[in-house]
Design a protein around this motif. Structure first.
Motif, PDB file in Angstrom:
ATOM      1  N   THR A   1      -4.691  -0.525  -5.688  1.00 25.09           N
ATOM      2  CA  THR A   1      -3.713  -1.467  -5.145  1.00 25.09           C
ATOM      3  C   THR A   1      -3.780  -1.490  -3.615  1.00 25.09           C
ATOM      4  O   THR A   1      -4.448  -0.654  -3.000  1.00 25.09           O
ATOM      5  N   LYS A   2      -3.065  -2.430  -3.031  1.00 21.80           N
ATOM      6  CA  LYS A   2      -2.982  -2.523  -1.568  1.00 21.80           C
ATOM      7  C   LYS A   2      -1.600  -2.108  -1.081  1.00 21.80           C
ATOM      8  O   LYS A   2      -1.165  -2.487   0.021  1.00 21.80           O
ATOM      9  N   LEU A   3      -0.900  -1.329  -1.900  1.00 20.62           N
ATOM     10  CA  LEU A   3       0.446  -0.895  -1.533  1.00 20.62           C
ATOM     11  C   LEU A   3       0.422   0.005  -0.306  1.00 20.62           C
ATOM     12  O   LEU A   3      -0.509   0.791  -0.111  1.00 20.62           O
ATOM     13  N   GLY A   4       1.463  -0.096   0.503  1.00 19.70           N
ATOM     14  CA  GLY A   4       1.585   0.750   1.682  1.00 19.70           C
ATOM     15  C   GLY A   4       1.993   2.160   1.317  1.00 19.70           C
ATOM     16  O   GLY A   4       2.375   2.448   0.176  1.00 19.70           O
ATOM     17  N   ARG A   5       1.964   3.036   2.316  1.00 17.88           N
ATOM     18  CA  ARG A   5       2.237   4.455   2.082  1.00 17.88           C
ATOM     19  C   ARG A   5       3.628   4.703   1.511  1.00 17.88           C
ATOM     20  O   ARG A   5       3.799   5.481   0.577  1.00 17.88           O
TER      21      ARG A   5
END
Length: 263
Positions: free
Chosen positions: A116-120
């Motif tokens: 995924t491209k989810l943030g930290r």
């Protein structure tokens, strides 16, 4: 959902096939047990489904379909898109599967970083949710710990959290309770039932322990020397086994009376 069709696997260093023409299907939301003694081909079957088969070390044939997508002969790049995201794996020894130098939280998040491209912060939130979902107390404290700081049962729960965080369609569980004591084993089985009930994830549960399989699985398949010798509803197989090998496995299950006689 999952279909294994005429699966054959033969390692170059062995005389006989590790898996010899296995056919097995798992429906959506179904828990299927795969049982048999060590060397019967259970783990090789699961490795084939997970895309972990060492292809250069063996010859293989057949088909493995996940919702129609063929996995056995798929390109490695295509397999990497599926591994973790659509298929989660829980191994027998979490101590060897987890990086001892890495905190639990980032290891649980690994699938999200890859797929995924989810943030930290969002990954951390989902990891904490997953740790809480597998009933680990004080999820935030566990997130910051290293593997050596957790008990065997807690490590197995963390492994399950890492396997389900991306909400896969299929969970492959290879002897996940073997190294645990009876009390913790029972807790893990209840946890798996709960995850199946709440998320609908399908499971292939591999074990040599028929008592465990009987408590968890709706259907059971029995392997001997690479072949599937019996398959059916769990209660039917346990109460009316058809194959001599299945009967021997069931006869070897420890019972209270047998334990008293051996004491």
């Amino acid at each position: 959902m999952l279909e294994i069709r005429d699966l054959h696997v033969k390692f170059h260093t062995r005389d006989r096939e590790a898996v010899a023409g296995v056919n097995l299907s798992i429906g959506a939301g179904e828990i299927v047990g795969l049982v048999g003694e060590s060397g019967s081909g259970k783990t090789v079957t699961a490795m084939s489904v997970a895309g972990l088969l060492p292809r250069k070390q063996c010859a293989y044939a057949g088909e493995i379909l996940l919702d129609g997508a063929e996995l056995l002969h798929a390109d490695r790049a295509d397999l990497r898109k599926i591994q973790g995201r659509e298929i989660g794996v829980v191994f027998q020894e979490p101590q060897s599967a987890l990086d001892p130098l890495m905190r639990i939280g980032p290891q649980v998040e690994e699938v999200l970083r890859v797929h995924t491209k989810l943030g930290r912060e969002e990954r951390r939130r989902l990891a904490l949710e997953a740790l809480a979902a597998v009933e680990l107390p004080e999820a935030e404290a566990v997130y910051e710990k290293y593997p050596h700081q957790l008990s065997g049962g807690m490590l197995q729960r963390a492994m399950i959290a890492a396997a389900v965080i991306a909400k896969p369609k299929l969970l492959l569980l290879d002897e996940p309770t073997t190294a645990l004591d009876v009390t913790i084993q029972a807790q893990i089985l209840e946890l798996l039932k709960k995850l199946n009930r709440e998320s609908g994830v399908s499971m292939l549960f591999i074990s040599h322990d028929l008592n465990v399989v009987r408590k968890l699985c709706g259907r059971v398949a029995v392997m001997q020397r690479g072949e599937l010798v019996e398959e059916g509803e769990a209660q039917e197989v346990f109460h009316h086994p058809k194959h001599p090998y299945t009967r021997r496995l069931i006869a070897a299950i420890p019972t209270r009376k047998r334990k008293e006689e051996e004491a």
